[in-house]
Design a protein around this motif. Structure first.
Motif, PDB file in Angstrom:
ATOM      1  N   SER A   1     -43.767   5.770 -65.976  1.00  0.00           N
ATOM      2  CA  SER A   1     -44.300   4.727 -66.837  1.00  0.00           C
ATOM      3  C   SER A   1     -43.405   3.880 -67.097  1.00  0.00           C
ATOM      4  N   GLN A   2     -43.749   2.476 -66.592  1.00  0.00           N
ATOM      5  CA  GLN A   2     -42.646   1.094 -66.908  1.00  0.00           C
ATOM      6  C   GLN A   2     -43.235   0.466 -67.732  1.00  0.00           C
ATOM      7  N   GLY A   3     -44.292   0.550 -68.185  1.00  0.00           N
ATOM      8  CA  GLY A   3     -45.060  -0.379 -69.405  1.00  0.00           C
ATOM      9  C   GLY A   3     -44.488  -0.323 -70.558  1.00  0.00           C
ATOM     10  N   GLU A   4     -44.617  -1.525 -71.422  1.00  0.00           N
ATOM     11  CA  GLU A   4     -44.217  -1.647 -72.717  1.00  0.00           C
ATOM     12  C   GLU A   4     -45.405  -1.379 -73.580  1.00  0.00           C
ATOM     13  N   VAL A   5     -46.648  -1.382 -73.258  1.00  0.00           N
ATOM     14  CA  VAL A   5     -47.943  -1.312 -74.217  1.00  0.00           C
ATOM     15  C   VAL A   5     -48.887  -0.325 -73.405  1.00  0.00           C
ATOM     16  N   ALA A   6     -49.125   0.989 -73.925  1.00  0.00           N
ATOM     17  CA  ALA A   6     -49.913   2.042 -73.376  1.00  0.00           C
ATOM     18  C   ALA A   6     -51.208   1.382 -72.661  1.00  0.00           C
ATOM     19  N   LYS A   7     -51.828   0.462 -73.349  1.00  0.00           N
ATOM     20  CA  LYS A   7     -53.048   0.012 -72.830  1.00  0.00           C
ATOM     21  C   LYS A   7     -52.883  -0.591 -71.406  1.00  0.00           C
ATOM     22  N   TYR A   8     -51.696  -1.108 -71.242  1.00  0.00           N
ATOM     23  CA  TYR A   8     -51.807  -1.884 -69.812  1.00  0.00           C
ATOM     24  C   TYR A   8     -50.851  -0.898 -68.955  1.00  0.00           C
ATOM     25  N   ASP A   9     -50.778   0.456 -69.160  1.00  0.00           N
ATOM     26  CA  ASP A   9     -49.692   1.371 -68.557  1.00  0.00           C
ATOM     27  C   ASP A   9     -50.596   1.969 -67.625  1.00  0.00           C
ATOM     28  N   PRO A  10     -50.803   1.964 -66.572  1.00  0.00           N
ATOM     29  CA  PRO A  10     -51.633   3.060 -65.738  1.00  0.00           C
ATOM     30  C   PRO A  10     -50.981   4.409 -65.368  1.00  0.00           C
ATOM     31  N   CYS A  11     -49.823   4.673 -66.015  1.00  0.00           N
ATOM     32  CA  CYS A  11     -49.268   5.794 -66.058  1.00  0.00           C
ATOM     33  C   CYS A  11     -49.376   6.521 -67.353  1.00  0.00           C
ATOM     34  N   GLN A  12     -49.853   6.047 -68.262  1.00  0.00           N
ATOM     35  CA  GLN A  12     -50.048   6.811 -69.631  1.00  0.00           C
ATOM     36  C   GLN A  12     -50.450   8.151 -69.352  1.00  0.00           C
ATOM     37  N   ALA A  13     -50.157   8.813 -70.697  1.00  0.00           N
ATOM     38  CA  ALA A  13     -50.550  10.183 -70.440  1.00  0.00           C
ATOM     39  C   ALA A  13     -52.104  10.378 -70.448  1.00  0.00           C
ATOM     40  N   GLY A  14     -52.572  11.015 -69.664  1.00  0.00           N
ATOM     41  CA  GLY A  14     -54.097  11.176 -69.564  1.00  0.00           C
ATOM     42  C   GLY A  14     -54.805  10.137 -68.686  1.00  0.00           C
ATOM     43  N   SER A  15     -53.897   9.490 -67.975  1.00  0.00           N
ATOM     44  CA  SER A  15     -54.449   8.128 -67.217  1.00  0.00           C
ATOM     45  C   SER A  15     -55.606   8.422 -66.418  1.00  0.00           C
ATOM     46  N   ARG A  16     -56.405   7.633 -66.295  1.00  0.00           N
ATOM     47  CA  ARG A  16     -57.614   7.830 -65.478  1.00  0.00           C
ATOM     48  C   ARG A  16     -57.581   7.089 -64.187  1.00  0.00           C
ATOM     49  N   LEU A  17     -56.463   6.551 -63.997  1.00  0.00           N
ATOM     50  CA  LEU A  17     -56.118   5.542 -62.917  1.00  0.00           C
ATOM     51  C   LEU A  17     -55.195   6.102 -61.832  1.00  0.00           C
ATOM     52  N   GLY A  18     -55.699   6.810 -60.822  1.00  0.00           N
ATOM     53  CA  GLY A  18     -54.840   7.252 -59.649  1.00  0.00           C
ATOM     54  C   GLY A  18     -54.727   8.666 -59.920  1.00  0.00           C
ATOM     55  N   PHE A  19     -54.398   9.406 -58.520  1.00  0.00           N
ATOM     56  CA  PHE A  19     -54.283  10.750 -58.340  1.00  0.00           C
ATOM     57  C   PHE A  19     -52.689  11.136 -58.822  1.00  0.00           C
ATOM     58  N   PRO A  20     -52.676  11.801 -59.601  1.00  0.00           N
ATOM     59  CA  PRO A  20     -51.406  12.341 -60.045  1.00  0.00           C
ATOM     60  C   PRO A  20     -50.400  12.597 -58.946  1.00  0.00           C
TER      61      PRO A  20
END
Ligand SMILES: Cc1ncc(COP(=O)(O)O)c(C=O)c1O
Length: 390
Positions: free
Chosen positions: A149-168
């Protein structure tokens, strides 16, 4: 969130009465300035640079984009069609999930189709094989969640916990890469170089031994490359280094950077009244024309805002109580009929407009600050509102 607008640039001298209201005005010279910077990054790093259509798909400028970049990236079937109808160069498509009925056309249109999980690739193996048997040529990609995670705001962070964006990436095994030509990561939003470096430093060791069968690595968007303080030399060095050491074609797909500080949204004050301070209603609506003002949220910069003066609340004409653009300082409360403009509205605002409350869509004008030529490219009427309803 803070606005990242760099200032009015040439719009400081633009006469706001030259367009209808409301109206997006995009400065071709400013878009070319951004594109020239991106082309320089491309030329000196060896990376390929694609325009992310989701951010800026003003196809009146497709020919201009083609002079500088390698192509476009699409978020699904309709953007892929737009790319092939109007834009030039290579086309990469990525969607978190594809509908079975859309995929054959996406495979036909795209040079690379990127999937969100190995399961999806397996589920659509029949369609992929059929398309290839029919002579279609395309690469298959897998989007990875770098879990960094490098995002300041979770809404714009594709690495947020439980993200649906990308294969971990922690789940990635060699067998997941069978039939995969390239990897894609997108984990930044309006960021400068250091977050990208940190992601790559975290990801590279986790990919050890996995990249030998791959052709390319796509580092997504979110790179604010055309912002004045962006560390471009560092980016060029990193992209070149990744390409060289891993023997991969490296791509980036910025969107916002192409249109950063290249457009304004012109509007008109319709009424002003007092409610504990001056309140102005304008024909620009936050919820209809600049939804990120509410969604992000952020306060867009106002052209010509003064440092001292009277604070005026500016809002739109819709019924939404929260249709407030922000509080802005004026030398004196603006009279009805006064033209105003918000800065840095070419990216994401234009592609997100809607007609909630029957609020008219802004027209779209192309201006060239180098020649002062102004062309009204598109305007909308009642039929545009009616015909997307039933
Ligand atoms: C997969 C992907 N690529 C590229 C972009 C473009 O990002 P930006 O406009 O911030 O450069 C986005 C934006 O959300 C994205 O999701």
């Amino acid at each position: 969130m803070e606005t990242k607008a760099g200032g009015p640039g040439a719009f400081a001298g633009f006469d706001l009465s030259r367009t209808p209201s409301p109206c997006f005005v995009v400065d071709e010279a400013a878009v070319r300035r951004n594109l020239a910077i991106l082309k320089d990054v491309r030329d000196r790093s060896g990376a390929r640079v694609l325009l992310a259509l989701k951010a800026f798909s003003m196809w009146a400028l497709a020919g201009v984009v083609a002079e500088y970049l390698d192509g476009t990236c699409a978020s699904g079937l309709w953007e892929a069609r737009l790319a092939r109808e109007h834009y030039h160069g290579e086309l990469t498509s990525y969607s978190p999930a594809y509908r079975r009925e859309d995929l054959p056309e996406i495979l036909r249109l795209s040079d690379a189709v990127i999937f969100n999980s190995p399961d999806q690739i397996a589920r659509f193996a029949d369609l992929i094989a059929q398309a290839r048997a029919a002579g279609e040529v395309f690469d298959i990609g897998l989007r990875l969640n770098p879990e960094c995670s490098q995002g300041e705001v979770a809404k714009y962070d594709p690495c947020q916990a439980g993200s649906r964006l990308g294969f971990p990436v922690s789940q990635l095994r060699p067998e997941h890469l069978a039939g995969v030509d390239g990897l894609h990561i997108h984990a930044l939003c309006e960021q400068d170089f250091e977050p990208l470096r940190r992601i790559w430093q975290s990801l590279e060791p986790r990919l050890a031994g996995l990249t030998s069968g791959l052709k390319w690595l796509n580092l997504g968007g979110g790179h604010h490359i055309t912002r004045a303080d962006y560390q471009r030399e560092d980016l060029i060095a990193l992209l070149a280094d990744i390409g060289r050491r891993h023997g991969l074609k490296v791509l980036i797909e910025p969107g916002e950077a192409i249109a950063l500080d290249a457009g304004i949204l012109v509007g008109e004050v319709l009424d002003v009244f007092d409610n504990g301070g001056p309140v102005a209603i304008t024909d620009i609506s936050a919820t209809c024309h600049m939804p990120d003002v509410i969604e992000a949220p952020y306060r867009p910069a106002l052209l010509g805002e003064v440092d001292d003066g009277v604070t005026v609340r500016i809002g739109g004409p819709s019924c939404l109580a929260g249709d407030i653009i922000g509080d802005y300082r004026f030398a004196a409360p603006p009279a009805p009929g006064t033209r105003i403009a918000f800065l840095d509205q070419a990216h994401y605002s234009m592609v997100k407009t809607n007609t909630f409350n029957g609020v008219p869509l802004p027209a779209i004008a192309l201006w060239n600050s180098a020649t002062d030529a102004l062309r009204l490219v598109r305007w909308f009427d009642y039929a545009d509102f009616r015909d997307r309803l039933s």
